[in-house]
Design a protein around this motif. Structure first.
Motif, PDB file in Angstrom:
ATOM      1  N   ASP A 299      -1.820   1.698 -12.812  1.00 34.79           N
ATOM      2  CA  ASP A 299      -2.748   2.467 -11.981  1.00 34.79           C
ATOM      3  C   ASP A 299      -3.178   1.579 -10.818  1.00 34.79           C
ATOM      4  O   ASP A 299      -3.742   0.505 -11.027  1.00 34.79           O
ATOM      5  N   CYS A 300      -2.906   2.024  -9.587  1.00 33.92           N
ATOM      6  CA  CYS A 300      -3.226   1.190  -8.424  1.00 33.92           C
ATOM      7  C   CYS A 300      -4.559   1.544  -7.790  1.00 33.92           C
ATOM      8  O   CYS A 300      -4.941   0.959  -6.773  1.00 33.92           O
ATOM      9  N   GLY A 301      -5.270   2.519  -8.354  1.00 35.16           N
ATOM     10  CA  GLY A 301      -6.544   2.905  -7.781  1.00 35.16           C
ATOM     11  C   GLY A 301      -6.368   3.716  -6.511  1.00 35.16           C
ATOM     12  O   GLY A 301      -5.326   4.340  -6.285  1.00 35.16           O
ATOM     13  N   GLU A 302      -7.370   3.685  -5.654  1.00 33.50           N
ATOM     14  CA  GLU A 302      -7.332   4.457  -4.423  1.00 33.50           C
ATOM     15  C   GLU A 302      -6.266   3.899  -3.470  1.00 33.50           C
ATOM     16  O   GLU A 302      -6.119   2.679  -3.331  1.00 33.50           O
ATOM     17  N   VAL A 303      -5.536   4.788  -2.827  1.00 31.41           N
ATOM     18  CA  VAL A 303      -4.489   4.390  -1.887  1.00 31.41           C
ATOM     19  C   VAL A 303      -5.064   4.451  -0.471  1.00 31.41           C
ATOM     20  O   VAL A 303      -5.600   5.487  -0.057  1.00 31.41           O
ATOM     21  N   ASP A 304      -4.971   3.339   0.269  1.00 31.86           N
ATOM     22  CA  ASP A 304      -5.462   3.332   1.645  1.00 31.86           C
ATOM     23  C   ASP A 304      -4.304   3.191   2.626  1.00 31.86           C
ATOM     24  O   ASP A 304      -3.210   2.741   2.260  1.00 31.86           O
ATOM     25  N   PHE A 305      -4.538   3.606   3.850  1.00 32.69           N
ATOM     26  CA  PHE A 305      -3.497   3.602   4.878  1.00 32.69           C
ATOM     27  C   PHE A 305      -4.042   2.966   6.152  1.00 32.69           C
ATOM     28  O   PHE A 305      -5.199   3.183   6.530  1.00 32.69           O
ATOM     29  N   ALA A 306      -3.208   2.186   6.816  1.00 26.91           N
ATOM     30  CA  ALA A 306      -3.568   1.616   8.123  1.00 26.91           C
ATOM     31  C   ALA A 306      -3.305   2.669   9.194  1.00 26.91           C
ATOM     32  O   ALA A 306      -2.209   3.234   9.270  1.00 26.91           O
ATOM     33  N   GLU A 307      -4.311   2.952  10.000  1.00 31.37           N
ATOM     34  CA  GLU A 307      -4.198   3.935  11.074  1.00 31.37           C
ATOM     35  C   GLU A 307      -3.941   3.226  12.402  1.00 31.37           C
ATOM     36  O   GLU A 307      -4.365   2.077  12.613  1.00 31.37           O
ATOM     37  N   PRO A 308      -3.262   3.882  13.346  1.00 32.90           N
ATOM     38  CA  PRO A 308      -2.942   3.237  14.617  1.00 32.90           C
ATOM     39  C   PRO A 308      -4.137   3.123  15.554  1.00 32.90           C
ATOM     40  O   PRO A 308      -5.019   4.001  15.573  1.00 32.90           O
ATOM     41  N   ALA A 309      -4.159   2.075  16.336  1.00 31.84           N
ATOM     42  CA  ALA A 309      -5.140   1.932  17.407  1.00 31.84           C
ATOM     43  C   ALA A 309      -4.789   2.908  18.523  1.00 31.84           C
ATOM     44  O   ALA A 309      -3.705   3.506  18.525  1.00 31.84           O
TER      45      ALA A 309
END
Length: 313
Positions: A299-309
């Motif tokens: 279980d990796c927990g919450e998945v986050d994503f890098a958003e573009p500038a």
């Protein structure tokens, strides 16, 4: 492995930063990162970046996805492709970018064989797989579970992705789990489709099957928005200049002409690649949760994503 160092003069090098970007030597990855190319290609042509890369120079590391999955656990590359299956093992080291994904929307990795049979008949058979941490293998295990089987019920073995089709055609394995362009070239070897895992997933879950992701190492988290912007601009340029990008991608197309390469690129470089969107993010979370609930992955927990500038000027 192919490692190509971009040329810069001494003065420029003082102000610029080298980022190693790992990706597979296949047409879709070559297509979307063509605008970042700064090396002599397999065709002998000198390529230079087509977009503003900010103060970054990109060194392309071309390896199969299984090898990139392994390297990601060591955090070796600043930017890398890896399988969604791999993410729980490297979530502490990498953040996925909101662009650059490969999604199978009603299509995807396939199980192929010389003769037709049902999935339940895989029990006791030999299966060539393209890597233990590939999303293809995760999806395959979830499908096996629906038929009362586990990976222990079959004789599976890792085989380099571009060697699976000939190995099955030669009878070395009863079946093969294929990825990349093999999905549209396997019939050249008179092989039969047993199941399309992407179609199975979409039909049964109502979501695309998230296959591959691109990610930035977390020690670069403050720079992640700007790096993600460069990556997004690269994909946009490739899509807007399709003919020249496909021409470059042909350097990495096996058993494909321009038309077939363009078809394959269209399958995996599209609106999903520009941004996962809400549905794509839901697909990532759903796949990882199913894998975790089945005891296949942590279980990796919450998945986050890098958003573009914002757009570079």
């Amino acid at each position: 492995m192919s490692e190509n160092n971009p040329g810069t003069n001494t003065t420029e090098a003082l102000d610029r930063k080298i980022l190693h970007i790992g990706h597979s030597p296949d047409p879709d990855d070559a297509f979307m990162w063509y605008p970042l190319a700064n090396f002599v290609g397999p065709d002998g042509q000198q390529y230079t970046p087509k977009i503003n890369t900010a103060h970054y120079d990109f060194v392309h590391i071309l390896e199969d996805i299984q090898s990139l999955n392994v390297r990601s656990e060591k955090g070796e590359l600043e930017i890398t492709a890896f399988s969604i299956h791999q993410y729980p093992y490297v979530a502490d080291k990498y953040i996925m970018t909101s662009c650059g994904s490969s999604m199978g929307d009603g299509y995807g990795p396939m199980i192929i064989a010389k003769d037709e049979f049902n999935i339940a008949d895989l029990k006791g058979k030999t299966l060539a797989i393209p890597g233990e941490r590939t999303t293809a293998w995760l999806a395959c295990q979830l499908l096996l579970a629906e038929h009362g089987l586990s990976k222990d019920d079959i004789k599976w073995e890792f085989v380099m992705f571009d060697e699976i089709i000939p190995a099955v055609a030669e009878g070395k394995y009863d079946a093969g789990l294929i990825i990349h362009e093999g999905q549209i070239t396997y019939q050249n070897q008179s092989l039969k489709l047993i199941v399309d895992l992407g179609k199975w997933w979409t039909d049964s879950r109502g979501l695309p099957l998230p296959l591959g992701a691109n990610a930035i190492r977390r020690d670069l988290i403050e720079e992640a928005p700007q790096i993600t912007r460069v990556l997004l601009d690269s994909i946009n340029y490739a899509l807007e200049n399709r003919d020249q990008s496909v021409a470059f991608a042909l350097n990495y197309a096996r058993d494909m002409g321009a038309d077939l390469a363009d078809e394959f690129v269209g399958m995996y470089v599209n609106d999903w690649t520009l941004d996962y969107g809400d549905r794509g993010r839901a697909a990532v979370r759903a796949l990882l949760k199913e894998g975790s609930d089945a005891g296949i992955i942590p279980d990796c927990g919450e998945v986050d994503f890098a958003e573009p500038a914002p757009a570079l000027t």
